[in-house]
Motif scaffolding. Structure first.
Motif, PDB file in Angstrom:
ATOM      1  N   ARG A 226      44.790 -72.419  16.422  1.00  0.00           N
ATOM      2  CA  ARG A 226      44.823 -72.320  17.884  1.00  0.00           C
ATOM      3  C   ARG A 226      46.258 -72.113  18.374  1.00  0.00           C
ATOM      4  NH1 ARG A 226      43.199 -76.916  21.005  1.00  0.00           N
ATOM      5  NH2 ARG A 226      42.803 -75.453  22.703  1.00  0.00           N
TER       6      ARG A 226
ATOM      7  N   ARG B   6      47.796 -68.866  20.313  1.00  0.00           N
ATOM      8  CA  ARG B   6      48.514 -68.999  21.581  1.00  0.00           C
ATOM      9  C   ARG B   6      49.883 -68.321  21.505  1.00  0.00           C
ATOM     10  NH1 ARG B   6      48.095 -69.192  26.975  1.00  0.00           N
ATOM     11  NH2 ARG B   6      49.437 -70.768  27.958  1.00  0.00           N
TER      12      ARG B   6
ATOM     13  N   GLU C  59      43.670 -76.571  14.318  1.00  0.00           N
ATOM     14  CA  GLU C  59      44.573 -76.667  15.467  1.00  0.00           C
ATOM     15  C   GLU C  59      45.793 -75.767  15.263  1.00  0.00           C
ATOM     16  OE1 GLU C  59      45.323 -78.024  19.363  1.00  0.00           O
ATOM     17  OE2 GLU C  59      43.552 -78.020  18.069  1.00  0.00           O
TER      18      GLU C  59
ATOM     19  N   ASP D   7      52.278 -70.248  31.810  1.00  0.00           N
ATOM     20  CA  ASP D   7      51.349 -69.341  32.483  1.00  0.00           C
ATOM     21  C   ASP D   7      51.910 -67.942  32.698  1.00  0.00           C
ATOM     22  OD1 ASP D   7      53.211 -69.958  34.400  1.00  0.00           O
ATOM     23  OD2 ASP D   7      51.770 -70.709  35.882  1.00  0.00           O
TER      24      ASP D   7
ATOM     25  N   THR E  32      50.729 -75.169  25.947  1.00  0.00           N
ATOM     26  CA  THR E  32      49.470 -75.259  26.683  1.00  0.00           C
ATOM     27  C   THR E  32      49.614 -74.739  28.104  1.00  0.00           C
ATOM     28  OG1 THR E  32      48.680 -77.146  25.379  1.00  0.00           O
ATOM     29  CG2 THR E  32      47.747 -76.870  27.595  1.00  0.00           C
ATOM     30  N   ASN E  33      50.692 -75.117  28.770  1.00  0.00           N
ATOM     31  CA  ASN E  33      50.813 -74.903  30.212  1.00  0.00           C
ATOM     32  C   ASN E  33      51.600 -73.667  30.614  1.00  0.00           C
ATOM     33  OD1 ASN E  33      49.368 -77.300  30.965  1.00  0.00           O
ATOM     34  ND2 ASN E  33      51.146 -78.477  30.279  1.00  0.00           N
TER      35      ASN E  33
ATOM     36  N   PRO F 285      46.512 -67.319  31.048  1.00  0.00           N
ATOM     37  CA  PRO F 285      45.853 -68.581  31.407  1.00  0.00           C
ATOM     38  C   PRO F 285      46.415 -69.748  30.604  1.00  0.00           C
ATOM     39  CG  PRO F 285      44.443 -67.288  29.962  1.00  0.00           C
ATOM     40  CD  PRO F 285      45.624 -66.419  30.282  1.00  0.00           C
ATOM     41  N   VAL F 286      46.357 -70.938  31.176  1.00  0.00           N
ATOM     42  CA  VAL F 286      46.712 -72.131  30.413  1.00  0.00           C
ATOM     43  C   VAL F 286      45.605 -72.393  29.400  1.00  0.00           C
ATOM     44  CG1 VAL F 286      48.053 -73.093  32.315  1.00  0.00           C
ATOM     45  CG2 VAL F 286      45.631 -73.692  32.073  1.00  0.00           C
ATOM     46  N   VAL F 287      45.896 -73.222  28.408  1.00  0.00           N
ATOM     47  CA  VAL F 287      44.956 -73.465  27.314  1.00  0.00           C
ATOM     48  C   VAL F 287      44.092 -74.687  27.632  1.00  0.00           C
ATOM     49  CG1 VAL F 287      44.722 -73.957  24.858  1.00  0.00           C
ATOM     50  CG2 VAL F 287      46.581 -72.487  25.657  1.00  0.00           C
ATOM     51  N   ASP F 288      42.796 -74.532  27.451  1.00  0.00           N
ATOM     52  CA  ASP F 288      41.856 -75.632  27.660  1.00  0.00           C
ATOM     53  C   ASP F 288      40.818 -75.608  26.541  1.00  0.00           C
ATOM     54  OD1 ASP F 288      40.598 -77.795  28.861  1.00  0.00           O
ATOM     55  OD2 ASP F 288      39.349 -76.510  30.144  1.00  0.00           O
ATOM     56  N   PRO F 289      40.687 -76.690  25.760  1.00  0.00           N
ATOM     57  CA  PRO F 289      41.414 -77.960  25.862  1.00  0.00           C
ATOM     58  C   PRO F 289      42.873 -77.809  25.431  1.00  0.00           C
ATOM     59  CG  PRO F 289      40.043 -77.940  23.903  1.00  0.00           C
ATOM     60  CD  PRO F 289      39.695 -76.706  24.664  1.00  0.00           C
ATOM     61  N   PRO F 290      43.723 -78.741  25.871  1.00  0.00           N
ATOM     62  CA  PRO F 290      45.150 -78.641  25.554  1.00  0.00           C
ATOM     63  C   PRO F 290      45.409 -78.639  24.050  1.00  0.00           C
ATOM     64  CG  PRO F 290      44.756 -80.276  27.269  1.00  0.00           C
ATOM     65  CD  PRO F 290      43.410 -79.894  26.722  1.00  0.00           C
TER      66      PRO F 290
END
Length: 224
Positions: free
Chosen positions: A28, A32, A25, A83, A80-81, A9-14
């Motif tokens: 995080r 990731r 951060e 996938d 973040t994006n 999955p993409v990360v939310d919040p970015p």
């Protein structure tokens, strides 16, 4: 979708661009990287050596022009994006894959790319240097990491020791005197005499995890 390709999955919040700052951060970002398969020692928020190496590996994999291990805006957005987990060229078997084009080392298990490490291979230059183990002797050669399919054929589990061309850490040899070994210098370009450098913590993890035992296949290619 082939079994070797794994969606994430993409990360939310970015994720935020933090450079090399410590903190929540950073934790995080570390989590990731681990989720994607870029090896880092843990998600503790300490932006240390293994995090910088993992970010550099990610930047190399994504084709960034100047991978520096810092999380700038483009790196944060890409993390973040993304996938899909990274995929090496090998799509079957269990092996170590070394991509000299990307300067990356992959651990492939049952056809799936499990981990990606930053690496630095032979720089292709000629050398003439003193033999560190034989006073008065001179060694000449070309700094090449031989392409092809090899196997881990000997290893030294103890820490630093003096190789013929300098200090190396806990090497695992796969062809002649060429090994995967720990180093204090793993830049974003080929820099070695022919060995495959990874960070010292990464080399400790390789030994402790048992992910690269004797007789492991080692596939070296140019990435073309």
């Amino acid at each position: 979708m082939p079994a070797s390709i794994i969606e994430v999955p993409v990360v939310d919040p970015p994720l935020a661009a933090i450079g090399t700052s410590d903190g929540d951060e950073a934790a995080r970002i570390q989590a990731r990287l681990i989720e994607l398969g870029f090896w880092v020692s843990g998600a503790d928020g300490d932006y240390g050596l293994t995090t910088r190496q993992a970010v550099m590996a990610f930047q190399k994999y994504m084709g960034f022009n100047d991978p520096d291990g810092k999380v700038d805006e483009p790196t944060a957005a890409a993390l973040t994006n993304m996938d899909l987990r990274p995929v090496s060229r090998a799509n079957s078997g269990t092996l170590v894959e070394i991509d000299k084009g990307k300067q990356l080392l992959y651990f492939v298990i049952d056809g799936k790319t499990e981990w990606v490490l930053n690496a630095s291979t032979g720089n292709g230059q000629s050398y003439t240097e003193p033999d560190q183990n034989t006073p008065g002797e001179i060694i000449s050669g070309v700094s090449l990491t031989p392409s092809g399919l090899h196997n881990v054929n000997r290893e030294r589990p103890e820490g630093w020791w003096e190789g013929d061309l300098g200090e190396i850490y806990r090497p695992k040899y796969f062809v002649g005197g060429v090994a995967v070994h720990g180093s204090n210098s793993i830049p974003n370009y080929p820099a070695s005499h022919g060995c495959v450098r990874v960070s010292v913590p990464a080399m400790d993890w390789i030994w402790e995890s048992g992910i690269m035992p004797m007789d492991s296949p080692v596939w070296v290619h140019d990435g073309a």
